[in-house]
Design a protein around this motif. Structure first.
Motif, PDB file in Angstrom:
ATOM      1  N   LEU A  80       0.384  58.733 129.469  1.00 47.05           N
ATOM      2  CA  LEU A  80       0.612  58.753 128.470  1.00 47.05           C
ATOM      3  C   LEU A  80       0.208  60.312 128.581  1.00 47.05           C
ATOM      4  O   LEU A  80      -1.469  60.750 128.870  1.00 47.05           O
ATOM      5  CB  LEU A  80       0.344  58.505 127.397  1.00 47.05           C
ATOM      6  N   THR A 127       2.130  62.828 122.915  1.00 48.34           N
ATOM      7  CA  THR A 127       1.557  63.432 121.798  1.00 48.34           C
ATOM      8  C   THR A 127       2.167  64.538 120.810  1.00 48.34           C
ATOM      9  O   THR A 127       1.490  64.261 119.663  1.00 48.34           O
ATOM     10  CB  THR A 127      -0.148  63.431 121.490  1.00 48.34           C
ATOM     11  N   LEU A 163      -7.278  59.651 124.957  1.00 49.50           N
ATOM     12  CA  LEU A 163      -6.092  59.404 124.478  1.00 49.50           C
ATOM     13  C   LEU A 163      -6.537  58.508 122.665  1.00 49.50           C
ATOM     14  O   LEU A 163      -5.230  58.943 121.669  1.00 49.50           O
ATOM     15  CB  LEU A 163      -5.322  58.105 124.751  1.00 49.50           C
ATOM     16  N   LEU A 180      -4.607  59.416 119.254  1.00 53.01           N
ATOM     17  CA  LEU A 180      -3.807  58.739 118.841  1.00 53.01           C
ATOM     18  C   LEU A 180      -4.338  57.987 116.965  1.00 53.01           C
ATOM     19  O   LEU A 180      -3.782  58.144 116.145  1.00 53.01           O
ATOM     20  CB  LEU A 180      -4.438  56.874 119.461  1.00 53.01           C
ATOM     21  N   TRP A 217       1.557  55.458 114.632  1.00 56.88           N
ATOM     22  CA  TRP A 217       1.861  55.306 116.244  1.00 56.88           C
ATOM     23  C   TRP A 217       1.256  54.473 116.745  1.00 56.88           C
ATOM     24  O   TRP A 217       0.209  54.172 116.597  1.00 56.88           O
ATOM     25  CB  TRP A 217       1.858  56.722 117.076  1.00 56.88           C
ATOM     26  N   SER A 218       1.561  53.225 118.110  1.00 60.02           N
ATOM     27  CA  SER A 218       0.742  52.132 118.520  1.00 60.02           C
ATOM     28  C   SER A 218       1.019  52.180 119.843  1.00 60.02           C
ATOM     29  O   SER A 218       2.317  52.666 120.652  1.00 60.02           O
ATOM     30  CB  SER A 218       1.636  50.447 117.693  1.00 60.02           C
ATOM     31  N   ARG A 219      -0.052  52.138 120.738  1.00 60.58           N
ATOM     32  CA  ARG A 219       0.473  51.805 122.209  1.00 60.58           C
ATOM     33  C   ARG A 219       0.732  50.171 122.841  1.00 60.58           C
ATOM     34  O   ARG A 219       0.728  49.545 122.243  1.00 60.58           O
ATOM     35  CB  ARG A 219      -1.187  52.870 122.841  1.00 60.58           C
ATOM     36  N   ILE A 274       3.829  54.733 124.369  1.00 64.81           N
ATOM     37  CA  ILE A 274       3.378  55.224 122.840  1.00 64.81           C
ATOM     38  C   ILE A 274       4.877  55.163 121.948  1.00 64.81           C
ATOM     39  O   ILE A 274       5.008  55.494 122.343  1.00 64.81           O
ATOM     40  CB  ILE A 274       2.668  56.095 122.077  1.00 64.81           C
ATOM     41  N   ASP A 324       2.062  51.940 129.186  1.00 61.83           N
ATOM     42  CA  ASP A 324       2.034  53.225 129.159  1.00 61.83           C
ATOM     43  C   ASP A 324       2.774  53.853 128.628  1.00 61.83           C
ATOM     44  O   ASP A 324       3.493  55.283 128.772  1.00 61.83           O
ATOM     45  CB  ASP A 324       2.026  53.770 130.749  1.00 61.83           C
ATOM     46  N   SER A 366       6.426  58.103 126.434  1.00 60.39           N
ATOM     47  CA  SER A 366       5.948  57.988 127.988  1.00 60.39           C
ATOM     48  C   SER A 366       6.392  59.885 129.100  1.00 60.39           C
ATOM     49  O   SER A 366       7.629  59.681 128.875  1.00 60.39           O
ATOM     50  CB  SER A 366       5.851  56.365 128.364  1.00 60.39           C
TER      51      SER A 366
END
Length: 95
Positions: free
Chosen positions: A79, A84, A11, A15, A21-23, A28, A26, A72
């Motif tokens: 994830l 992604t 992950l 990322l 993108w931000s987490r 992004i 569970d 998600s």
């Protein structure tokens, strides 16, 4: 079993290739400001077409010109590579 969850190192690497993108737990997320309401709706339409083709759908929140995409893999509880990959597709669409 479906698509496996990404490990913490996987992950982190994924990322790093998705700087917009931000987490959030569970998921992004990415927020995009469109130049107009209609441009935002057109962006959502393009993302929707890509999501249908990939059979992986983001949650999309539309607030006038502001679009928020959340990814998600609900069936896996977190994830996965599906998220992604769709994030990269959304990045390609919104620029």
């Amino acid at each position: 079993m479906g698509t496996p969850l990404l490990s913490p190192p996987e992950l982190t690497i994924a990322l790093a290739t998705l700087p917009e993108w931000s987490r959030e737990g569970d998921a992004i997320t990415r927020t995009v400001k469109a130049p107009s309401f209609l441009a935002g709706i057109e962006t959502v339409r393009k993302v929707a077409e890509a999501a249908e083709a990939a059979d992986h759908h983001p949650d999309i929140d539309i607030r006038w010109r502001t679009l928020r995409f959340t990814l998600s893999t609900h069936s896996e509880g977190g994830l996965t590579a599906l998220d992604t990959a769709m994030a990269h597709t959304i990045d390609d669409i919104v620029g």
